[in-house]
Scaffold this motif. Structure first.
Motif, PDB file in Angstrom:
ATOM      1  N   ARG A  69      10.091   2.598  -9.187  1.00  0.00           N
ATOM      2  CA  ARG A  69      10.950   1.777  -8.341  1.00  0.00           C
ATOM      3  C   ARG A  69      10.169   0.615  -7.723  1.00  0.00           C
ATOM      4  O   ARG A  69      10.702  -0.479  -7.518  1.00  0.00           O
ATOM      5  CB  ARG A  69      11.519   2.666  -7.242  1.00  0.00           C
ATOM      6  N   LEU A  70       8.932   0.820  -7.399  1.00  0.00           N
ATOM      7  CA  LEU A  70       8.136  -0.219  -6.736  1.00  0.00           C
ATOM      8  C   LEU A  70       6.683  -0.120  -7.192  1.00  0.00           C
ATOM      9  O   LEU A  70       6.025   0.887  -6.978  1.00  0.00           O
ATOM     10  CB  LEU A  70       8.183  -0.047  -5.211  1.00  0.00           C
ATOM     11  N   GLU A  71       6.209  -1.169  -7.823  1.00  0.00           N
ATOM     12  CA  GLU A  71       4.809  -1.151  -8.270  1.00  0.00           C
ATOM     13  C   GLU A  71       3.892  -1.891  -7.306  1.00  0.00           C
ATOM     14  O   GLU A  71       2.677  -1.759  -7.362  1.00  0.00           O
ATOM     15  CB  GLU A  71       4.689  -1.785  -9.656  1.00  0.00           C
ATOM     16  N   TRP A  72       4.508  -2.713  -6.446  1.00  0.00           N
ATOM     17  CA  TRP A  72       3.721  -3.616  -5.599  1.00  0.00           C
ATOM     18  C   TRP A  72       3.226  -2.892  -4.359  1.00  0.00           C
ATOM     19  O   TRP A  72       3.898  -2.859  -3.322  1.00  0.00           O
ATOM     20  CB  TRP A  72       4.556  -4.844  -5.224  1.00  0.00           C
ATOM     21  N   GLY A  73       2.067  -2.245  -4.506  1.00  0.00           N
ATOM     22  CA  GLY A  73       1.503  -1.502  -3.387  1.00  0.00           C
ATOM     23  C   GLY A  73       0.159  -0.931  -3.791  1.00  0.00           C
ATOM     24  O   GLY A  73      -0.299  -1.135  -4.918  1.00  0.00           O
ATOM     25  N   ILE A  74      -0.442  -0.193  -2.881  1.00  0.00           N
ATOM     26  CA  ILE A  74      -1.745   0.414  -3.151  1.00  0.00           C
ATOM     27  C   ILE A  74      -1.516   1.802  -3.751  1.00  0.00           C
ATOM     28  O   ILE A  74      -0.796   2.625  -3.178  1.00  0.00           O
ATOM     29  CB  ILE A  74      -2.573   0.499  -1.847  1.00  0.00           C
ATOM     30  N   GLU A  75      -2.120   2.036  -4.901  1.00  0.00           N
ATOM     31  CA  GLU A  75      -1.896   3.296  -5.616  1.00  0.00           C
ATOM     32  C   GLU A  75      -2.445   4.487  -4.825  1.00  0.00           C
ATOM     33  O   GLU A  75      -3.528   4.410  -4.248  1.00  0.00           O
ATOM     34  CB  GLU A  75      -2.598   3.211  -6.972  1.00  0.00           C
ATOM     35  N   LEU A  76      -1.679   5.580  -4.813  1.00  0.00           N
ATOM     36  CA  LEU A  76      -2.175   6.797  -4.163  1.00  0.00           C
ATOM     37  C   LEU A  76      -3.345   7.344  -4.984  1.00  0.00           C
ATOM     38  O   LEU A  76      -3.219   7.499  -6.196  1.00  0.00           O
ATOM     39  CB  LEU A  76      -1.086   7.870  -4.078  1.00  0.00           C
ATOM     40  N   PRO A  77      -4.467   7.657  -4.352  1.00  0.00           N
ATOM     41  CA  PRO A  77      -5.633   8.111  -5.120  1.00  0.00           C
ATOM     42  C   PRO A  77      -5.420   9.476  -5.758  1.00  0.00           C
ATOM     43  O   PRO A  77      -6.067   9.804  -6.732  1.00  0.00           O
ATOM     44  CB  PRO A  77      -6.750   8.156  -4.069  1.00  0.00           C
ATOM     45  N   PHE A  78      -4.449  10.246  -5.225  1.00  0.00           N
ATOM     46  CA  PHE A  78      -4.236  11.595  -5.761  1.00  0.00           C
ATOM     47  C   PHE A  78      -2.993  11.675  -6.642  1.00  0.00           C
ATOM     48  O   PHE A  78      -2.610  12.740  -7.097  1.00  0.00           O
ATOM     49  CB  PHE A  78      -4.152  12.628  -4.615  1.00  0.00           C
ATOM     50  N   ASP A  79      -2.297  10.544  -6.844  1.00  0.00           N
ATOM     51  CA  ASP A  79      -1.156  10.543  -7.770  1.00  0.00           C
ATOM     52  C   ASP A  79      -0.861   9.114  -8.244  1.00  0.00           C
ATOM     53  O   ASP A  79      -0.216   8.342  -7.530  1.00  0.00           O
ATOM     54  CB  ASP A  79       0.082  11.158  -7.101  1.00  0.00           C
ATOM     55  N   PRO A  80      -1.287   8.790  -9.475  1.00  0.00           N
ATOM     56  CA  PRO A  80      -1.160   7.408  -9.965  1.00  0.00           C
ATOM     57  C   PRO A  80       0.282   6.987 -10.243  1.00  0.00           C
ATOM     58  O   PRO A  80       0.516   5.827 -10.569  1.00  0.00           O
ATOM     59  CB  PRO A  80      -1.987   7.411 -11.258  1.00  0.00           C
ATOM     60  N   ASP A  81       1.245   7.901 -10.079  1.00  0.00           N
ATOM     61  CA  ASP A  81       2.644   7.510 -10.273  1.00  0.00           C
ATOM     62  C   ASP A  81       3.264   6.932  -8.999  1.00  0.00           C
ATOM     63  O   ASP A  81       4.430   6.548  -8.983  1.00  0.00           O
ATOM     64  CB  ASP A  81       3.491   8.722 -10.707  1.00  0.00           C
ATOM     65  N   TYR A  82       2.482   6.888  -7.939  1.00  0.00           N
ATOM     66  CA  TYR A  82       3.014   6.441  -6.650  1.00  0.00           C
ATOM     67  C   TYR A  82       2.148   5.357  -6.026  1.00  0.00           C
ATOM     68  O   TYR A  82       0.928   5.326  -6.218  1.00  0.00           O
ATOM     69  CB  TYR A  82       3.073   7.628  -5.663  1.00  0.00           C
ATOM     70  N   VAL A  83       2.819   4.476  -5.251  1.00  0.00           N
ATOM     71  CA  VAL A  83       2.075   3.558  -4.380  1.00  0.00           C
ATOM     72  C   VAL A  83       2.331   3.950  -2.923  1.00  0.00           C
ATOM     73  O   VAL A  83       3.261   4.691  -2.610  1.00  0.00           O
ATOM     74  CB  VAL A  83       2.452   2.072  -4.601  1.00  0.00           C
ATOM     75  N   CYS A  84       1.495   3.415  -2.065  1.00  0.00           N
ATOM     76  CA  CYS A  84       1.530   3.758  -0.642  1.00  0.00           C
ATOM     77  C   CYS A  84       2.625   2.961   0.075  1.00  0.00           C
ATOM     78  O   CYS A  84       2.838   1.780  -0.198  1.00  0.00           O
ATOM     79  CB  CYS A  84       0.154   3.406  -0.068  1.00  0.00           C
ATOM     80  N   TYR A  85       3.324   3.608   0.990  1.00  0.00           N
ATOM     81  CA  TYR A  85       4.322   2.955   1.860  1.00  0.00           C
ATOM     82  C   TYR A  85       3.661   1.822   2.641  1.00  0.00           C
ATOM     83  O   TYR A  85       2.563   1.969   3.179  1.00  0.00           O
ATOM     84  CB  TYR A  85       4.889   4.024   2.794  1.00  0.00           C
ATOM     85  N   VAL A  86       4.360   0.682   2.717  1.00  0.00           N
ATOM     86  CA  VAL A  86       3.740  -0.530   3.238  1.00  0.00           C
ATOM     87  C   VAL A  86       3.238  -0.395   4.689  1.00  0.00           C
ATOM     88  O   VAL A  86       2.176  -0.921   5.038  1.00  0.00           O
ATOM     89  CB  VAL A  86       4.688  -1.749   3.077  1.00  0.00           C
ATOM     90  N   TRP A  87       3.945   0.357   5.529  1.00  0.00           N
ATOM     91  CA  TRP A  87       3.478   0.474   6.922  1.00  0.00           C
ATOM     92  C   TRP A  87       2.173   1.263   7.028  1.00  0.00           C
ATOM     93  O   TRP A  87       1.306   0.946   7.843  1.00  0.00           O
ATOM     94  CB  TRP A  87       4.559   1.133   7.804  1.00  0.00           C
ATOM     95  N   PHE A  88       2.055   2.314   6.213  1.00  0.00           N
ATOM     96  CA  PHE A  88       0.830   3.127   6.253  1.00  0.00           C
ATOM     97  C   PHE A  88      -0.365   2.247   5.899  1.00  0.00           C
ATOM     98  O   PHE A  88      -1.405   2.278   6.557  1.00  0.00           O
ATOM     99  CB  PHE A  88       0.962   4.291   5.264  1.00  0.00           C
ATOM    100  N   ASP A  89      -0.167   1.415   4.893  1.00  0.00           N
ATOM    101  CA  ASP A  89      -1.221   0.503   4.433  1.00  0.00           C
ATOM    102  C   ASP A  89      -1.497  -0.572   5.492  1.00  0.00           C
ATOM    103  O   ASP A  89      -2.645  -0.845   5.853  1.00  0.00           O
ATOM    104  CB  ASP A  89      -0.754  -0.046   3.078  1.00  0.00           C
ATOM    105  N   ALA A  90      -0.403  -1.118   6.067  1.00  0.00           N
ATOM    106  CA  ALA A  90      -0.559  -2.248   6.989  1.00  0.00           C
ATOM    107  C   ALA A  90      -1.293  -1.853   8.271  1.00  0.00           C
ATOM    108  O   ALA A  90      -2.194  -2.563   8.731  1.00  0.00           O
ATOM    109  CB  ALA A  90       0.810  -2.823   7.339  1.00  0.00           C
ATOM    110  N   LEU A  91      -0.932  -0.710   8.857  1.00  0.00           N
ATOM    111  CA  LEU A  91      -1.543  -0.327  10.137  1.00  0.00           C
ATOM    112  C   LEU A  91      -3.060  -0.171  10.024  1.00  0.00           C
ATOM    113  O   LEU A  91      -3.804  -0.444  10.967  1.00  0.00           O
ATOM    114  CB  LEU A  91      -0.905   0.976  10.642  1.00  0.00           C
ATOM    115  N   ILE A  92      -3.494   0.232   8.838  1.00  0.00           N
ATOM    116  CA  ILE A  92      -4.923   0.465   8.637  1.00  0.00           C
ATOM    117  C   ILE A  92      -5.737  -0.828   8.707  1.00  0.00           C
ATOM    118  O   ILE A  92      -6.949  -0.805   8.915  1.00  0.00           O
ATOM    119  CB  ILE A  92      -5.117   1.248   7.311  1.00  0.00           C
TER     120      ILE A  92
END
Ligand SMILES: [Zn+2]
Length: 519
Positions: free
Chosen positions: A211-234
């Protein structure tokens, strides 16, 4: 003693041009950073852009560009605007910076290994504007409250961060640290969010790549990217060198976040819990400000009333716009902007009051003292009053700015200005100079006025940096800010050396005509 001051703006989402809201938060931070540097504090001012998520992918698709190209373009618009406005940020961070992406992945792995992240199938109502599943509280009349658009029903398997199990800890922390979230109304709002536990489930921190490729890939599951807020707050961690940069611990121990009230929840609820799951101390304070409305209406793209800071700079000078923003909004409350109100304030305070004091002081110094700061004679009662008012103003500005009462700090400076104007009216050197017997008193009056201008320029330096620099240059001390320490050097009297060459210059703030159709 030098303190440490680390302050952050939110990172701005790259789906719009910089407007009055972004500009206000950044003006506050710039003012605080400049003041803390002048106070000798070890200061770090972080700003930047938030670039992942559905909305950017959506805009990119509409424009026929890649998300990266779109993010590059908008991020550059923010950066170049902030540079054109002279903001003194120490770092402009982008969430697409490779260093940031690496840090986010490290943190995801760490929190996953600690058992704080679990996998679950989920069905719910999803808002593309919010980029998350909505709760009952978010929906009104079938529409997302914030975006007034209908959410979509979605069924997905996703990763969740355990946040609800930390709610009682967070509520306790907020109770024990009453100024952790301030002003108080936002602290109460955060506590209410925590109490209505049913409304806030665990936090979904992943998006399936299908559904969405534009994000940071989860290191423990390459089929997923990280939710934008989790990434942004960091970004607040990456910005000062997390995990092992030499400055990280020092700055993190002093961090102050500044946000508008629309992003209270991610900063007041998600972020402290994220930090706890990472094993990091929470921030010092979350400082929340209100909204600007423009001409009595909420700002929006469709109304075209976003107010471009560059347009304001071109029309009135950026210091005039800064002054209006800092003077009109009580930090924490809403305020309203109109160009007519800006013109009226600029004319009354900056042109008539400040500009007039600068020009008459320096004109008389040219006329009656050969353009040099004269040597003062014995101070009389009136001069001693001005000296006391100067040190009083310095103390009030210091206290007000440290409690984020920017409007009060400016009030204190302008009350001092009024004292100096009244003093000049009383001493009336333009009359006194007609009798050579008064030469000593005229010199004392002019010295007092020039020295008062120095005090005013130092106190204004964090608020109106260009204006302060110009006044100091005309007083013949263009480098004064490089060595000045606030508040002491503004409160100390007699710093200006007799014999210093001054210059008159043009009007600091030319009067602007109020448009005819104005109210
Ligand atoms: Zn929404």
């Amino acid at each position: 003693m030098s303190d440490t001051f680390y302050a952050t703006t939110p990172i701005y989402y790259v789906n719009a041009e910089p407007h009055i809201g972004h500009t206000y938060t950044t003006v506050i931070l710039d003012t605080l950073a400049r003041y803390h540097r002048l106070a000798g504090d070890d200061t770090f001012f972080l700003t930047g852009t938030d670039e992942h998520g559905d909305k950017i992918a959506e805009i990119a698709a509409q424009r026929g560009a890649s998300p990266q190209e779109t993010a590059d373009e908008y991020s550059a618009a923010f950066r170049s605007t902030w540079e054109a406005l002279g903001f003194s940020f120490d770092r402009f961070i982008r969430t697409t910076d490779p260093g940031h992406q690496r840090v986010v992945q490290e943190i995801l792995q760490k929190v996953y290994d600690a058992g704080e992240i679990y996998f679950q199938e989920y069905e719910g109502l999803y808002c593309v504007g919010c980029e998350r599943f909505l709760t009952d509280r978010d929906i009104e009349g079938g529409l997302c409250r914030d975006h007034e658009r209908a959410p979509e029903k979605r069924r997905e398997s996703n990763y969740f961060l355990r946040i609800t199990s930390h709610f009682s800890w967070l509520a306790g922390y907020i109770e024990e640290h009453p100024d952790f979230i301030r002003p108080e109304r936002y602290r109460n709002e955060a506590l209410a969010m925590l109490r209505e536990e049913s409304g806030l489930g665990d936090l979904c921190i992943s998006r399936p790549k299908e559904r969405l490729e534009w994000g940071i890939e989860l290191p423990f599951d390459p089929d997923y990217v990280c939710y934008v807020w989790f990434d942004a707050l960091i970004n607040y961690l990456t910005g000062v060198g997390y995990p092992d940069g030499p400055d990280f611990e020092r700055y993190w121990g002093a961090v102050e976040h500044f946000v508008a009230k629309d992003i209270l929840k991610p900063h007041a609820i998600f972020w402290p819990i994220m930090l706890k799951t990472m094993g990091l101390p929470v921030y010092q304070h979350l400082n929340v400000h209100g909204y600007w409305s423009v001409d009595g209406r909420k700002i929006s793209k469709s109304l075209g009333n976003m107010v471009s800071p560059i347009a304001m700079k071109e029309r009135y000078g950026f210091d005039a716009f800064r002054y209006f923003l800092l003077r009109e909004m009580v930090f924490g409350l809403d305020a309203t902007f109109s160009e007519t109100a800006l013109i009226r304030r600029t004319n009354a305070d900056l042109a008539n009051n400040l500009g007039n004091l600068v020009s008459r002081t320096l004109n008389m110094t040219a006329l009656f003292a050969g353009g040099e700061v004269p040597k003062a004679g014995e101070p009389g009662d009136l001069e001693r009053e001005i000296q006391a008012a100067a040190s009083g103003a310095a103390a009030r500005v210091d206290a007000s700015i440290r409690s984020y009462e920017f409007h009060r700090a400016l009030e204190a400076i302008f009350e001092f200005l009024d004292c100096v104007n009244r003093y000049l009216e009383t001493r009336a050197p333009w009359k006194a100079a007609k009798d050579p017997a008064n030469a000593d008193q005229v010199a004392t009056t002019l010295y007092t006025s020039c020295e008062a201008l120095r005090v005013i320029a130092l106190l204004l330096a964090a608020f109106l940096p260009e204006t302060a620099a110009e006044i100091l240059a005309r007083l013949g001390i263009p480098d004064a800010l490089q060595t000045a320490r606030l508040p002491d050097d503004a409160g100390r009297w007699g710093v200006l050396e007799p014999g210093t060459a001054t210059s008159k210059g043009a009007a600091l703030f030319p009067r602007v005509e109020v448009p005819e159709k104005a109210d």
